[in-house]
Design a protein around this motif. Structure first.
Motif, short mmCIF file in Angstrom:
data_model
loop_
_atom_site.label_atom_id
_atom_site.label_comp_id
_atom_site.label_asym_id
_atom_site.label_seq_id
_atom_site.Cartn_x
_atom_site.Cartn_y
_atom_site.Cartn_z
N ALA A 1 42.44 30.46 30.70
CA ALA A 1 42.28 30.30 32.15
C ALA A 1 41.37 29.12 32.47
CB ALA A 1 41.72 31.58 32.76
N LEU A 2 40.33 28.93 31.67
CA LEU A 2 39.44 27.78 31.88
C LEU A 2 40.15 26.47 31.52
CD1 LEU A 2 36.07 29.22 30.55
CD2 LEU A 2 36.57 28.54 32.90
N ILE A 3 40.99 26.49 30.49
CA ILE A 3 41.75 25.30 30.12
C ILE A 3 42.69 24.91 31.26
CG2 ILE A 3 43.60 24.43 28.61
CD1 ILE A 3 42.26 25.98 26.32
N THR B 1 33.33 20.52 40.10
CA THR B 1 34.47 21.46 40.16
C THR B 1 34.23 22.69 39.29
OG1 THR B 1 35.68 20.45 38.31
CG2 THR B 1 36.03 19.52 40.52
N ALA B 2 33.07 22.78 38.64
CA ALA B 2 32.81 23.87 37.68
C ALA B 2 32.94 25.24 38.33
CB ALA B 2 31.44 23.68 37.04
N LEU B 3 32.32 25.42 39.49
CA LEU B 3 32.36 26.73 40.15
C LEU B 3 33.79 27.09 40.56
CD1 LEU B 3 30.93 29.20 41.28
CD2 LEU B 3 30.49 27.91 43.39
N THR B 4 34.53 26.10 41.06
CA THR B 4 35.93 26.33 41.44
C THR B 4 36.73 26.80 40.23
OG1 THR B 4 35.82 24.64 43.16
CG2 THR B 4 38.01 25.28 42.40
N ARG B 5 36.52 26.14 39.10
CA ARG B 5 37.25 26.51 37.88
C ARG B 5 36.87 27.90 37.40
NH1 ARG B 5 35.36 22.93 34.13
NH2 ARG B 5 34.29 21.47 35.51
N GLN B 6 35.59 28.25 37.51
CA GLN B 6 35.15 29.58 37.10
C GLN B 6 35.76 30.66 37.98
OE1 GLN B 6 30.86 28.91 37.29
NE2 GLN B 6 30.71 29.16 35.07
N LEU B 7 35.73 30.44 39.29
CA LEU B 7 36.30 31.43 40.21
C LEU B 7 37.80 31.57 40.02
CD1 LEU B 7 34.33 30.55 43.48
CD2 LEU B 7 33.98 32.52 41.97
N PHE B 8 38.47 30.45 39.74
CA PHE B 8 39.91 30.49 39.47
C PHE B 8 40.19 31.31 38.21
CE2 PHE B 8 43.36 28.59 36.91
CZ PHE B 8 44.44 28.84 37.75
N ALA B 9 39.42 31.07 37.15
CA ALA B 9 39.63 31.78 35.89
C ALA B 9 39.39 33.28 36.06
CB ALA B 9 38.71 31.21 34.81
N SER C 1 39.68 34.96 38.82
CA SER C 1 40.79 35.48 39.64
C SER C 1 42.03 35.76 38.80
CB SER C 1 41.13 34.49 40.76
OG SER C 1 40.03 34.28 41.61
N VAL C 2 42.34 34.83 37.90
CA VAL C 2 43.52 35.00 37.04
C VAL C 2 43.40 36.24 36.17
CG1 VAL C 2 44.80 34.01 35.09
CG2 VAL C 2 44.16 32.55 37.02
N ILE C 3 42.27 36.38 35.48
CA ILE C 3 42.14 37.53 34.58
C ILE C 3 42.02 38.83 35.35
CG2 ILE C 3 41.14 36.13 32.74
CD1 ILE C 3 38.44 37.38 33.37
N LEU D 1 53.62 25.48 31.46
CA LEU D 1 52.18 25.61 31.22
C LEU D 1 51.59 26.76 32.04
CD1 LEU D 1 49.44 24.69 30.12
CD2 LEU D 1 49.34 23.01 31.98
N LEU D 2 51.90 26.79 33.32
CA LEU D 2 51.38 27.85 34.18
C LEU D 2 51.84 29.24 33.71
CD1 LEU D 2 51.95 26.14 37.65
CD2 LEU D 2 49.73 26.71 36.65
N ALA D 3 53.14 29.34 33.42
CA ALA D 3 53.67 30.63 32.97
C ALA D 3 53.07 31.03 31.62
CB ALA D 3 55.20 30.55 32.86
N GLY D 4 52.88 30.04 30.74
CA GLY D 4 52.32 30.33 29.43
C GLY D 4 50.89 30.82 29.49
N VAL D 5 50.08 30.20 30.34
CA VAL D 5 48.69 30.63 30.49
C VAL D 5 48.64 32.05 31.06
CG1 VAL D 5 46.55 30.24 31.78
CG2 VAL D 5 47.68 28.33 30.63
N LEU D 6 49.47 32.32 32.07
CA LEU D 6 49.52 33.67 32.64
C LEU D 6 49.99 34.67 31.59
CD1 LEU D 6 51.06 32.87 36.15
CD2 LEU D 6 48.64 33.16 35.54
#
Length: 445
Positions: A107-109, A121-129, A131-133, A289-294
């Motif tokens: 998710a971080l990648i 963008t670090a906080l955005t990336r953390q919140l995104f990761a 959210s995904v998990i 890529l998106l589908a694979g990470v999910l």
């Protein structure tokens, strides 16, 4: 309301999709270009060889679980049944720590691919990761039927675009890009001698194995697969053959289309897609890529929680980890995996330590399953029970794969230093100590 046992609600394709949806999900985009910097054009062959190694282990796991179709836990249970509780626990933790930390990593990648690596963008990336998990935590909470459907969908959206782009790319291959075949990017390794070439292979195979050794994950849900004596072998064979197809297509054609550009371009796989299919190629590879990470996030949540469940069922973890919710999900184990990943995302030192920890127990697990299957194959009673039988040569091949996998640890030390290996060894020692504490505590009760 709590269920009493895992529910058999998954078909063979769901088990196979755990492999196909996670194998090479971010690795084809990041690890494979890195492989090229290590060993040059031979990177594609290294990926296929390590994938064949993974296929061999998948086949012996299918053999094992047609002997014990009521059990689950990937490498854990066969190692425990044949080599004892202590080694089984090491294998169980080796699987759980490597798969259990995958959601945060991928998710971080993906966040870095979308927003870059700028500090702002670090906080955005953390919140995104997170959210995904969390989305996949919620899906998993409602049972294998729901999370399995999600896995099937993302797997199709990952595999189909990769196959399309790989097939279209074949006419674009430039044969001159495949020579010299072995080209060392590791200062300490000279491939001009047989020993040097073998060491270079180990170094490149180490990086490839972070993706291609996902072939074992189907065996983490045996207790939830309908008619496992038929469907578990189908999942092992089907996932292995389909993976060989899309991995072979992408890795061979990417080397043939980009050559050294694999090592020098920014986001080389998207450049590759642009060359062979224009903007459509880029879009298809983004979808993959998106589908694979999910898919990797979902498969990891499913698999790691089930191994903790089986370890608890066998008495190698406290009983709380085998408690099931009303949908037949080991929810305490699932919550544990979710919390671990949230902490990894929010606390960088924990992320660094856990990524370092995975190397030794992960590769040791593959060695242990190789050793275990020599004993399993030699036990006449067990072999006769197997609905999917394997010849001796395959059991021996699994042991060879395990021995070579230990060689990857040596390669890791050469390339990155020995501190991570030392941390991994300390982790294995801690597992042994915890095993003894658990046994003493259970006896006292």
């Amino acid at each position: 309301m709590e269920g009493k046992k895992l529910r058999r609600e998954a078909g063979w394709f769901t088990a196979a999709a755990l492999v196909l949806g996670s194998l090479g999900s971010s690795g084809l985009y990041g690890n494979f270009p890195y492989n090229y910097t290590i060993s040059g054009p031979s990177a594609w062959l290294v990926w296929l060889i390590t994938l064949i190694f993974g296929f061999i282990v998948a086949l012996v796991l299918a053999y094992d679980y047609t002997i014990w179709p009521e059990k689950t836990g990937a490498e854990y249970y066969p190692v425990r049944a044949s080599l004892g509780s202590l080694l089984g626990s090491i294998a169980g933790w080796g699987f759980s720590i490597s798969w259990g930390t995958t959601p945060a990593i991928v998710a971080l990648i993906l966040g870095r691919y979308i927003w870059g690596v700028a500090p702002e963008t670090a906080l955005t990336r953390q919140l995104f990761a997170i959210s995904v998990i969390t989305i996949f935590f919620i899906l998993n909470y409602f049972g294998i039927k729901v999370s399995g459907i999600a896995q099937n969908i993302v797997t199709v959206f990952k595999v189909v675009p990769l196959i399309i782009v790989g097939l279209v790319a074949i006419p674009f291959i430039n044969p001159s890009y495949f020579t010299p075949f072995w080209k060392s990017g590791v200062e300490q390794i000279n491939p001009s001698t047989p020993i040097g070439m073998f060491t270079l292979f180990l170094a490149s195979a180490l990086v490839a194995s972070w993706s291609t050794y996902a072939t074992d994950v189907f065996a983490s849900i045996v207790s939830e697969v309908k008619d496992p004596k038929k469907n578990i072998p189908r999942a092992a064979v089907g996932s292995g053959l389909i993976a060989l197809l899309f991995v072979g297509l992408i890795t061979i054609t990417a080397v043939g289309v980009l050559g050294e550009g694999l090592a020098t371009m920014a986001r080389p796989l998207f450049q590759y897609g642009k060359i062979v299919l224009g903007d459509l190629g880029v879009i298809l590879l983004w979808i993959a890529l998106l589908a694979g990470v999910l898919g990797a996030c979902n498969a990891s949540m499913i698999s790691a929680s089930r191994v903790l469940y089986q370890m608890s069922e066998e008495g190698d973890l406290p009983g709380i980890f085998s408690k099931l919710n009303g949908w037949g999900v080991p929810h305490i184990a699932l919550i544990t995996i979710w919390l671990l990943n949230v902490l990894m995302i929010l606390y960088t030192p924990l992320y660094i330590v856990l990524v370092a920890v995975t190397q030794v127990p992960f590769l040791l697990t593959w060695f242990l399953i190789g050793v275990a299957n020599i004993k399993i194959r030699g036990n006449r009673e067990w072999h006769e029970k197997a609905a999917f039988k394997i010849p001796w040569i395959l059991a021996i091949a699994a042991l060879i794969v395990g021995v070579l996998s230990l060689g990857f640890i040596y390669a890791y030390g050469i390339m990155y230093g020995w501190s991570d290996i030392e941390i991994g060894v300390i982790f294995v020692v801690l597992v042994i100590i915890l095993w003894f504490i658990n046994k003493i505590t259970r006896k006292s009760h």
